[in-house]
Design an enzyme around this catalytic site. Structure first.
Site, short mmCIF file in Angstrom:
data_model
loop_
_atom_site.label_atom_id
_atom_site.label_comp_id
_atom_site.label_asym_id
_atom_site.label_seq_id
_atom_site.Cartn_x
_atom_site.Cartn_y
_atom_site.Cartn_z
N CYS A 2 -115.58 -95.37 17.80
CA CYS A 2 -116.07 -95.41 19.18
C CYS A 2 -114.90 -95.33 20.17
O CYS A 2 -113.80 -95.77 19.88
CB CYS A 2 -116.80 -96.72 19.43
SG CYS A 2 -118.12 -97.03 18.27
N ARG A 27 -111.79 -88.77 18.42
CA ARG A 27 -111.96 -89.92 17.54
C ARG A 27 -113.23 -89.81 16.70
O ARG A 27 -113.40 -90.56 15.74
CB ARG A 27 -112.02 -91.21 18.38
CG ARG A 27 -110.74 -91.46 19.15
CD ARG A 27 -111.00 -92.43 20.28
NE ARG A 27 -111.24 -93.78 19.83
CZ ARG A 27 -110.31 -94.72 19.72
NH1 ARG A 27 -109.08 -94.44 20.02
NH2 ARG A 27 -110.62 -95.93 19.33
N TRP A 74 -119.70 -94.06 17.49
CA TRP A 74 -119.69 -93.62 16.09
C TRP A 74 -120.53 -94.66 15.36
O TRP A 74 -120.13 -95.81 15.22
CB TRP A 74 -118.26 -93.59 15.56
CG TRP A 74 -118.12 -93.00 14.20
CD1 TRP A 74 -118.14 -91.68 13.86
CD2 TRP A 74 -117.91 -93.72 12.99
NE1 TRP A 74 -117.97 -91.54 12.51
CE2 TRP A 74 -117.82 -92.76 11.95
CE3 TRP A 74 -117.79 -95.08 12.66
CZ2 TRP A 74 -117.62 -93.12 10.62
CZ3 TRP A 74 -117.59 -95.43 11.34
CH2 TRP A 74 -117.50 -94.46 10.33
N ASN A 98 -116.38 -101.31 20.75
CA ASN A 98 -115.84 -100.57 19.59
C ASN A 98 -115.58 -101.61 18.51
O ASN A 98 -115.01 -102.65 18.79
CB ASN A 98 -114.54 -99.88 20.01
CG ASN A 98 -113.78 -99.29 18.84
OD1 ASN A 98 -114.33 -99.10 17.76
ND2 ASN A 98 -112.51 -99.00 19.06
N GLY A 99 -116.01 -101.34 17.26
CA GLY A 99 -115.78 -102.29 16.18
C GLY A 99 -117.09 -102.84 15.65
O GLY A 99 -118.16 -102.27 15.86
N GLU A 479 -104.95 -83.45 -1.47
CA GLU A 479 -105.03 -83.19 -0.03
C GLU A 479 -105.84 -81.92 0.26
O GLU A 479 -106.64 -81.89 1.20
CB GLU A 479 -103.59 -83.08 0.53
CG GLU A 479 -103.48 -82.58 1.95
CD GLU A 479 -104.12 -83.49 3.00
OE1 GLU A 479 -104.67 -84.55 2.64
OE2 GLU A 479 -104.12 -83.10 4.17
N LYS A 483 -109.15 -81.90 2.54
CA LYS A 483 -109.24 -81.05 3.75
C LYS A 483 -110.49 -80.18 3.68
O LYS A 483 -111.24 -80.08 4.64
CB LYS A 483 -108.03 -80.14 3.80
CG LYS A 483 -106.87 -80.22 4.64
CD LYS A 483 -106.62 -81.00 5.82
CE LYS A 483 -107.10 -82.40 5.92
NZ LYS A 483 -106.10 -83.40 6.07
N GLU A 486 -113.83 -82.25 3.96
CA GLU A 486 -114.12 -82.94 5.23
C GLU A 486 -114.50 -81.98 6.36
O GLU A 486 -115.27 -82.33 7.23
CB GLU A 486 -113.01 -83.89 5.65
CG GLU A 486 -111.75 -83.28 6.19
CD GLU A 486 -110.73 -84.33 6.64
OE1 GLU A 486 -111.11 -85.42 7.08
OE2 GLU A 486 -109.52 -84.03 6.54
N HIS A 502 -109.50 -83.20 -19.93
CA HIS A 502 -110.06 -84.52 -20.22
C HIS A 502 -111.40 -84.73 -19.50
O HIS A 502 -111.86 -85.86 -19.37
CB HIS A 502 -109.07 -85.62 -19.84
CG HIS A 502 -107.80 -85.52 -20.63
ND1 HIS A 502 -107.71 -85.89 -21.96
CD2 HIS A 502 -106.58 -85.02 -20.30
CE1 HIS A 502 -106.48 -85.65 -22.41
NE2 HIS A 502 -105.78 -85.12 -21.42
N LYS A 601 -111.65 -90.22 13.85
CA LYS A 601 -110.21 -89.97 13.82
C LYS A 601 -109.45 -91.26 13.54
O LYS A 601 -108.48 -91.27 12.81
CB LYS A 601 -109.77 -89.38 15.16
CG LYS A 601 -108.29 -89.02 15.22
CD LYS A 601 -107.97 -87.87 14.30
CE LYS A 601 -106.50 -87.52 14.26
NZ LYS A 601 -106.16 -86.69 13.09
O1 M6R Z 1 -104.72 -92.84 11.12
P1 M6R Z 1 -104.47 -92.86 9.64
O2 M6R Z 1 -103.38 -91.93 9.22
O3 M6R Z 1 -104.23 -94.25 9.12
O4 M6R Z 1 -105.82 -92.33 9.00
C1 M6R Z 1 -105.99 -92.31 7.61
C2 M6R Z 1 -107.18 -91.47 7.23
O5 M6R Z 1 -108.34 -91.95 7.87
C3 M6R Z 1 -106.99 -89.99 7.60
O6 M6R Z 1 -105.85 -89.45 7.02
C4 M6R Z 1 -108.22 -89.18 7.12
O7 M6R Z 1 -108.26 -89.14 5.73
C5 M6R Z 1 -108.19 -87.78 7.72
N1 M6R Z 1 -109.49 -87.42 8.17
C6 M6R Z 1 -107.76 -86.74 6.74
O8 M6R Z 1 -107.73 -85.46 7.28
#
Ligand code: M6R
Length: 606
Positions: A2, A27, A74, A98-99, A479, A483, A486, A502, A601
């Site tokens: 949020c 965010r 959010w 927020n939270g 990674e 990517k 997501e 395996h 974010k």
């Molecule tokens: O702000 P942070 O680097 O601590 O965030 C960690 C993860 O939430 C962040 O890397 C998330 O996995 C991204 N969406 C990846 O692209």
């Protein structure tokens, strides 16, 4: 997560609140709303979905108040509907939050028992009712909020305005960050300084447990116990131009293309190029004395940490343990006092990473954070902070922050190797020279971007995609899969190439693209063997490599050729093709690349 904004203004604030919310869009959110105070009366407009829906509501029925709060939600408690969107209100008070309020169920039962009527499924609404109860009991707004805060459990940030009080806003911070901005006869509030950048660069950050009584003349901050405290006022470096995508279609594209520059900036912060030496700020420990290194982070930042494990073990002969923060924080891992604990986080606000940091402090570890936001909570609570100089990352998918994290970690690993006697001066110079070439190599990959648009066509048709990598390329496979899933919503998994037989090999057939990250390093031939196993089962291989044509010795659907670099820097270089593969596949599929569904974010809840 949020986003919160607030303005005590000298003219109608609704449009400016929405503009500030736009700067928090990165965010992640699924509904939005604003409330203002007009002639002593609170009123609000809310909408599901994107901010343009809220703008349409405001254009149909404008709000004219000079005092207001705004929110992007959010969803955590209750679906992302207009009813559940913030601000939540009674006649007396309007709240954005927020939270998570962890004890909201018992509070809701208590308030319902007293006759309060709840309109939403949210945890936030209890706050509006608690404050209203206090006001009805005869308390003024400041006392009403103080009494309410004492009832709330959880991590949260709040902004509150009150019916009949045109020159008053109260903000509270317990876990989730809040910045307060100073203007000419106006005051502002935001989840971060980016939201406030068009209004002011004069900012004060609330500390954990703080709450602030804000009027147009300034603010009075109190701590959890209600005692007056001073918080420094500082100049923010957040730029008013941040929401600009430049010539790019998405922030993610812009951020991918910024990598040569921001890696150079980050490198320049940690390297004396003339001397060929790493130069770190003073750290409160000696690498030579460390019994071990613990790395904790989430998502992409955790994969940066996993790359670093290979570097620290290989170049510094330092025992490294790495775990995702959400697991590490509850494992009760025994840690020998005097060890080093590293925390990697773009936002510096990730709740699990922060909890892992606090655990390590209790266990008498030296704590060092690598963050992109210098004023963040993780930065402030660490013994030492090493900034990445990526600049604000707006796209939810982390790209330039990842490669800048790798840049700092690479410098740290060289310094550790040197201090522990495993990296000589000439090796240090060689590794730094290799790092210095990274921006040039990445620029050459970016010049070849058109070929990723072509590759996106078969990938966009796939239901599942596998990524394989061996050794230090394994984290890149993880990674790459993160990517892709997501932002394109295609199911993707990353595996260590040697693990294929395996289990995952059962998935291979002619419908499954297998993206193999295989630099021509000491493990290349091993990875080629795994590729042959895939090819033998009609798997469609996309090879990302610097090897020459034909060296793989098996049929491939496509080869992405990258420049040959020093093996040390390959993770930085191979990060870019995996970003471009995900980006162009998602663009072709028409997803919301910068704000993919369900994602935030800055993940400030666990
Ligand atoms: O702000 P942070 O680097 O601590 O965030 C960690 C993860 O939430 C962040 O890397 C998330 O996995 C991204 N969406 C990846 O692209």
């Amino acid at each position: 997560m949020c986003g919160i904004v607030g303005i005590l203004g000298t003219e109608p604030v609704a449009t400016r609140l929405v503009d500030a919310l736009k700067r928090l869009e990165y965010r992640g959110y699924d509904s939005a709303g604003v409330a203002t105070l007009e002639a002593g009366r609170l009123d609000r407009r809310r909408a599901e979905g994107k901010l343009q829906n809220l703008e349409a509501r405001l254009s149909d029925a404008p709000l004219q108040g000079h005092t207001g709060i705004g929110h992007t939600r959010w969803a955590t408690h209750g679906a992302p509907t207009e009813t559940n969107a913030h601000p939540h209100m009674t006649e007396q008070v309007s709240v954005v939050h927020n939270g998570i309020i962890e004890n909201f169920r018992e509070l809701r039962e208590e308030l319902t028992g007293e006759g309060a009527a709840f309109a939403t499924e949210t945890d936030t609404e209890v706050i509006a009712h608690l404050i209203t109860r206090e006001l009805k009991a005869g308390h003024d707004p400041v006392r009403a909020v103080f009494n309410t805060l004492r009832r709330l459990e959880g991590a949260f940030a709040l902004a509150i305005i009150f019916g009949g009080y045109d020159d008053l806003m109260i903000a509270a911070r317990q876990g989730s960050p809040l910045a307060i901005g100073f203007g000419e006869g106006e005051m502002y509030l935001g989840s971060d300084a980016i939201a406030l950048a068009p209004f002011t660069d004069t900012i004060s950050y609330l500390e954990d447990g703080d709450w602030a009584v804000i009027t147009r003349d300034g603010l009075a901050v109190r701590n959890r116990e209600g005692k007056a405290v001073e918080r420094p006022v500082q100049k923010s470096v957040a730029s008013a131009l941040l929401v600009d995508k430049g010539n790019h279609r998405h922030f993610m594209a812009k951020e991918i293309h910024e990598q040569p520059e921001v890696i150079s900036h980050t490198l320049a912060n940690y390297v004396d190029f003339a001397a060929g030496r790493v130069q770190l700020p003073d750290l409160p420990f000696d690498f030579a004395d460390l019994p071990r290194l613990t790395i904790s982070a989430c998502g992409t930042a955790a994969y940066a940490g996993l790359v670093a494990k290979y570097w620290f073990e290989r170049y510094a002969r330092l025992h490294v343990e790495i775990d995702i923060a959400s697991e590490f924080r509850y494992r009760e891992a025994p840690l020998e006092p005097g060890g080093l604990a590293l925390f990697v986080s773009q936002s510096g606000e990730t709740a699990d990473t922060l909890a892992a940091l606090r655990y390590c402090r209790e266990q008498e570890q030296h704590t060092v954070s690598i963050v992109n936001v210098r004023e963040s909570t993780i930065a402030r609570e660490s013994h030492a902070m090493l900034p990445t100089l990526a600049g604000p990352e707006i796209g939810v998918a982390s790209t330039k922050a990842f490669t800048c994290q790798l840049t700092v970690l690479a410098c740290l690993a060289i310094a550790a190797g040197k201090a522990r006697g495993h990296v000589s001066e000439s090796q240090e110079a060689e590794l730094i020279a290799a790092l210095t070439e990274v921006p040039r190599h990445i620029s050459s990959i970016l010049r070849d971007e058109a070929r990723y648009e072509v590759l996106a066509h078969p990938l966009a048709k796939a239901r599942d995609v596998l990524y394989l990598g061996r050794g230090i390329s394994f984290p890149l496979a993880l990674e790459g899969a993160l990517k892709l899933k997501e932002i394109s919503y295609i199911h993707a998994e990353g595996y260590a190439a040697g693990e294929l037989k395996h289990g995952p090999i059962a998935l291979i057939d002619e419908t499954v693209p297998v993206i193999v990250i295989a630099p021509r390093d000491n493990l290349f031939d091993k990875t080629v063997s795994n590729m042959q196993e895939v090819a033998a089962r009609d798997g469609r291989i996309v090879l990302v490599t610097d090897a020459h044509e034909g060296e793989a010795g098996c049929p491939v659907m496509d080869t992405i050729r990258v420049p040959t670099a020093h093996a040390f820097t390959n993770p930085l270089i191979y990060a870019v093709p995996v970003q471009l593969i995900a980006y162009h596949t998602a663009v072709l599929m028409g997803t919301d690349v910068d704000q993919p569904r369900n994602l935030a974010k800055s993940v400030t809840v666990e």
